[in-house]
Design an enzyme around this catalytic site. Structure first.
Site, PDB file in Angstrom:
ATOM      1  N   ARG A 169      -6.852   0.139  17.446  1.00  0.00           N
ATOM      2  CA  ARG A 169      -7.345   0.376  16.095  1.00  0.00           C
ATOM      3  C   ARG A 169      -8.308  -0.775  15.826  1.00  0.00           C
ATOM      4  O   ARG A 169      -9.251  -0.936  16.600  1.00  0.00           O
ATOM      5  CB  ARG A 169      -6.203   0.488  15.074  1.00  0.00           C
ATOM      6  CG  ARG A 169      -6.633   1.237  13.807  1.00  0.00           C
ATOM      7  CD  ARG A 169      -5.543   1.401  12.769  1.00  0.00           C
ATOM      8  NE  ARG A 169      -5.261   0.148  12.060  1.00  0.00           N
ATOM      9  CZ  ARG A 169      -4.361   0.043  11.074  1.00  0.00           C
ATOM     10  NH1 ARG A 169      -3.642   1.101  10.709  1.00  0.00           N
ATOM     11  NH2 ARG A 169      -4.158  -1.113  10.473  1.00  0.00           N
ATOM     12  N   LYS A 227       0.809  -1.230   0.000  1.00  0.00           N
ATOM     13  CA  LYS A 227       0.000   0.000   0.000  1.00  0.00           C
ATOM     14  C   LYS A 227       0.835   1.270   0.000  1.00  0.00           C
ATOM     15  O   LYS A 227       0.403   2.271  -0.556  1.00  0.00           O
ATOM     16  CB  LYS A 227      -0.940   0.015   1.196  1.00  0.00           C
ATOM     17  CG  LYS A 227      -0.231   0.179   2.524  1.00  0.00           C
ATOM     18  CD  LYS A 227      -1.183   0.081   3.685  1.00  0.00           C
ATOM     19  CE  LYS A 227      -0.467   0.344   4.988  1.00  0.00           C
ATOM     20  NZ  LYS A 227      -1.045  -0.408   6.103  1.00  0.00           N
TER      21      LYS A 227
HETATM   22  C1  LIG Z   1      -0.127  -1.104   6.669  1.00  0.00           C
HETATM   23  C2  LIG Z   1      -0.382  -2.359   7.363  1.00  0.00           C
HETATM   24  C3  LIG Z   1       0.677  -3.262   7.569  1.00  0.00           C
HETATM   25  C4  LIG Z   1       2.104  -2.974   7.154  1.00  0.00           C
HETATM   26  O1  LIG Z   1       2.691  -2.054   8.046  1.00  0.00           O
HETATM   27  P1  LIG Z   1       4.246  -1.643   7.924  1.00  0.00           P
HETATM   28  O2  LIG Z   1       4.495  -0.845   9.134  1.00  0.00           O
HETATM   29  O3  LIG Z   1       4.355  -0.844   6.671  1.00  0.00           O
HETATM   30  O4  LIG Z   1       5.029  -2.890   7.874  1.00  0.00           O
HETATM   31  C5  LIG Z   1       0.375  -4.458   8.204  1.00  0.00           C
HETATM   32  N1  LIG Z   1      -0.872  -4.739   8.614  1.00  0.00           N
HETATM   33  C6  LIG Z   1      -1.910  -3.899   8.442  1.00  0.00           C
HETATM   34  C7  LIG Z   1      -3.262  -4.284   8.936  1.00  0.00           C
HETATM   35  C8  LIG Z   1      -1.697  -2.675   7.818  1.00  0.00           C
HETATM   36  O5  LIG Z   1      -2.720  -1.840   7.639  1.00  0.00           O
END
Ligand SMILES: *Cc1c(COP(=O)(O)O)cnc(C)c1O
Length: 354
Positions: free
Chosen positions: A129, A36
């Site tokens: 969250r 993302k």
């Molecule tokens: C964005 C996201 C991740 C990845 O997080 P990083 O800190 O970029 O490794 C993992 N799990 C969820 C649910 C996320 O939204």
């Protein structure tokens, strides 16, 4: 030559992925490559795939749609909207969930299309969250999920550090394993996946504190920027500059450091204040807040100071630099998580692969 641009070094992305996958695999952990931050750009995803990720994860269904041709399973990271369940079962093999009503809709939709959809149930371990917080509710939800058609409950997972800043620790991740064990006994259901978080969980591996049984991590930032995110430390043998920003100087002039006249509000409704440093050499680069928050980028030239920005202009103090900049010179910046996210989202910023 087009500016501003993010330059993406594909070999460095692949190297970072290889290192992280190796580190995780040694601890019996599979890596979900999270795409993302760079809007699911297929060229970058390809390097992650070569680097050995097992699943492609993204929070936006639009991105997973773009990645249809990759053979790996796709995981939707953000809880599905009920309004998008049709696309979720179509473009994601697995989704993270915490709402039984949404899961019911996914079941209906999967049944309609005669396919199966996999679910990882999210548990809130305190970061506040997403995830089910109440323990009784976790079991009630599991009980309903296993009764639903065309849905496979394959695991439980958690997400930390994102909102509350709560760190993944041996103790809170251990709780996931306890839940898994209770579910096994209560429902004779052996969950395959225990998804222990994002890049902020890596420090546990490095410290040898990752509870045995956590078998999946979802990694984005660590792959892209070569750092774990609990303490911000760099990860051994990874690159921090796989992505850099370059932008062009459009004005370079000597000016006072304090604006002249009566100070009102700036373009964003703040009343600015200034230190009088006398006359300074100031550069303006053609990039602005519409593309990036100036506090999320760092000049490669350590003698440059970012002093402000408006929607389309980045203002720098270059007085102390040893370089001989002119109008048209290109300045390089290193990136943080927030700047990668917004630079990729901005269509005004070119993406150049090297
Ligand atoms: C964005 C996201 C991740 C990845 O997080 P990083 O800190 O970029 O490794 C993992 N799990 C969820 C649910 C996320 O939204």
């Amino acid at each position: 030559m087009c500016y501003p641009r993010v330059e993406i070094n594909l070999a460095k992305i692949r190297n970072n992925t290889l290192k992280l996958v190796e580190m995780c695999n040694e601890n019996n952990i599979d890596v979900v490559g999270v795409t993302k931050v760079f809007c699911g750009k297929p060229k970058i995803v390809r390097e992650m795939v070569k680097g050995g990720i097992r699943v492609i994860g993204d929070s936006r269904i639009e991105n997973l749609k773009k990645l249809k041709r990759f053979k790996l399973p796709k995981l939707l990271l953000r809880l599905p909207m009920i309004s998008e369940v049709e696309q979720v079962v179509q473009y994601a093999d697995i989704s993270l969930n915490s709402e039984i009503e949404t899961i019911r809709r996914l079941s209906k939709e999967a049944k309609k299309r005669n396919l199966r959809h996999k679910i990882i149930l999210m548990v809130d371990l305190g970061d506040l969250r997403e995830g089910i917080f109440d323990e009784e509710e976790i079991f009630e939800t599991v009980e309903i999920i296993i009764s639903l058609d065309n849905i496979d409950l394959i695991g439980i997972g958690t997400n930390l550090t994102c909102y509350g800043g709560i760190l993944p620790e041996k103790s809170n991740l251990q709780h996931l394993l306890t839940l898994k064990e209770t579910i096994r006994k209560k429902y004779k259901l052996n969950l395959k996946v225990v998804s222990g978080g994002n890049s902020s969980s890596l420090h546990l591996i490095e410290a040898g504190d990752m509870p045995k049984g956590i078998n999946q991590l979802r990694l984005g930032e660590s792959i892209v920027l070569g750092r774990e995110t609990a303490y911000g430390n760099t990860i051994e043998d990874t690159y921090q500059d796989a992505m850099t920003l370059q932008c062009e100087i459009i004005e370079l002039q000597d000016k006072p450091s304090v604006p002249i006249g009566t100070i009102g509000m700036d373009a964003f409704g703040n009343v600015p204040s200034f230190n009088d440093k006398g006359i300074r050499k100031r550069a303006i680069c053609a990039i602005g807040r519409q593309d990036v928050d100036p506090t999320d980028i760092l000049p490669g030239d350590k003698n440059i100071e970012i002093i402000g920005s408006s929607s389309d202009h980045l203002i720098l103090d270059v007085t102390d630099s040893n370089e001989n900049y002119t109008v048209g010179s290109i300045l390089r910046f290193s990136l943080k998580y927030g700047s990668v996210l917004s630079l990729f989202t901005s269509e005004y910023v070119k993406k150049i692969y090297v």
